[in-house]
Design an enzyme around this catalytic site. Structure first.
Site, PDB file in Angstrom:
ATOM      1  N   LYS A  54       1.364  -1.044  -0.612  1.00  0.00           N
ATOM      2  CA  LYS A  54      -0.225   0.094   0.074  1.00  0.00           C
ATOM      3  C   LYS A  54       1.082   0.838   0.380  1.00  0.00           C
ATOM      4  CE  LYS A  54      -4.106  -2.284   2.303  1.00  0.00           C
ATOM      5  NZ  LYS A  54      -4.415  -2.888   3.619  1.00  0.00           N
ATOM      6  N   GLN A  98      -5.347  -2.084   9.082  1.00  0.00           N
ATOM      7  CA  GLN A  98      -4.791  -2.887   8.686  1.00  0.00           C
ATOM      8  C   GLN A  98      -5.657  -3.892   9.771  1.00  0.00           C
ATOM      9  OE1 GLN A  98      -3.353  -3.365   6.000  1.00  0.00           O
ATOM     10  NE2 GLN A  98      -4.297  -5.600   5.781  1.00  0.00           N
ATOM     11  N   ASP A 121     -11.562   2.151   3.415  1.00  0.00           N
ATOM     12  CA  ASP A 121     -12.126   1.003   3.175  1.00  0.00           C
ATOM     13  C   ASP A 121     -13.782   0.504   2.966  1.00  0.00           C
ATOM     14  OD1 ASP A 121      -9.887  -1.149   3.711  1.00  0.00           O
ATOM     15  OD2 ASP A 121      -9.670  -1.142   5.915  1.00  0.00           O
TER      16      ASP A 121
END
Ligand code: NDP
Length: 286
Positions: A54, A98, A121
């Site tokens: 990322k 995460q 997200d």
């Protein structure tokens, strides 16, 4: 019939390039670079790989990377305090934590603390609710990336019989909502589904995200179906394998995604897309 390969690596590269060009354009016009904060708690090896990827994608796209790696023993309060700080920071447009987080941290509490307008997200109940009510704002990256791939086939989804195998919050359920919003007729299957082979054999479009290598057998696939394999399973020899028996399925499908190089690369590209949307497009009403 041998299926056409839906090349996620190429589609993701194209998407990342168009994002980079848009960022250059916006920055030249005096706008800020999109800022993305990826918070990782602990040192889960798979998460480390994702977070590193990322970071690289972020830098290549011209984003400001404000990732934070916190020690595994960081308290939930400290993670929440960091989220509050990033929520208040105007240079940060997207925040993700995460997953998985260490056991002493409640993932739901973390997800709900991220401001819904920075929730790139798309996991916050606010954004899931918007997707479910056809007012999509920020959609979960993996299923939304699948929609980008499906658009590349040129096949209209309206009226297709779509079967989603797997019903998790990050893959199956938002995938079902995305397909429903495009007027596919959607069936969602999970571990309690009776006669999965029959369900799959009736599908014009199958999306599988379960986490069991080769679980969907190739001979279940209807002739000419589109097959999207979200599964990523690391085998003992270190290779990656999907949830669909690819070699057999590809002889029956019209389009199929490989693993690796299918859905995987789309997730990070879509994360960048969501972050850019927050930076330049989204009007936050909250
Ligand atoms: P989860 O473990 O959260 O969910 C798995 C789902 O599969 C559950 O809904 C479960 O049912 C269902 N399931 C389990 N066994 C069966 C079975 N025998 N028959 C039918 N359904 C079954 O996994 P995730 O959704 O997080 O991930 C799924 C896969 O996708 C993994 O391989 C993961 O690595 C991959 N993945 C890939 C991403 C990418 O970027 N390409 C991103 C995210 C995930 P139930 O609800 O009843 O428990």
């Amino acid at each position: 019939m041998s299926a056409k390969i839906l090349d996620g690596k190429a589609i993701a590269a194209e998407l990342r390039e168009s994002i980079r060009q848009e960022v250059d354009k916006q920055v030249a016009a005096g706008k800020p670079r999109p800022g993305l904060a990826v918070i990782m708690v602990g040192e889960d090896p798979a998460s480390q790989v994702y977070v590193r990827n990322k970071k690289i994608a972020c830098e290549k796209a011209g984003f400001k990377d404000v990732s934070q790696v916190l020690p595994a023993q960081t308290s939930q309060e400290d993670v929440l305090a960091l989220i509050d700080e990033l929520n208040a920071d105007d240079t940060v447009h997207g925040i993700i934590v995460q997953l998985p987080v260490p056991e002493h941290i409640n993932a739901e509490a973390i997800i709900e603390r991220i401001h819904p307008c920075k929730d790139v997200d798309g996991f916050h109940p606010y954004n899931v609710g918007r997707l479910a009510t056809r007012m999509m704002q920020l959609a979960p990256c993996t299923p939304h990336g699948v929609m980008t791939m499906l658009a590349k086939t040129g096949i209209p989804l309206r009226g297709l019989n779509a079967v989603v195998v797997g019903a998790s919050n990050i893959v199956g359920v938002p995938m079902m909502l995305e397909l429903l919003n495009e007027r596919a007729t959607v069936t969602i299957c999970h571990s309690a589904t009776k006669d999965l082979p029959k369900m799959v054999s009736e599908a014009d479009l199958v999306v599988v995200g379960v986490g069991i290598p080769n679980m969907v057998k190739g001979d279940w696939i209807k002739d000419g179906a589109i097959v999207i394999d979200v599964g990523i399973n690391r085998m003992e020899d270190g290779t990656l394998c999907g949830d669909v028996e690819f070699d057999v399925a590809k002889e029956k499908a019209s389009w199929i995604t490989p693993v690796p190089g299918g859905v995987g690369p789309m997730t990070i590209a879509t994360l960048l897309e969501n972050t850019m949307k927050v930076a330049y497009e989204l009007e936050c009403k909250l």
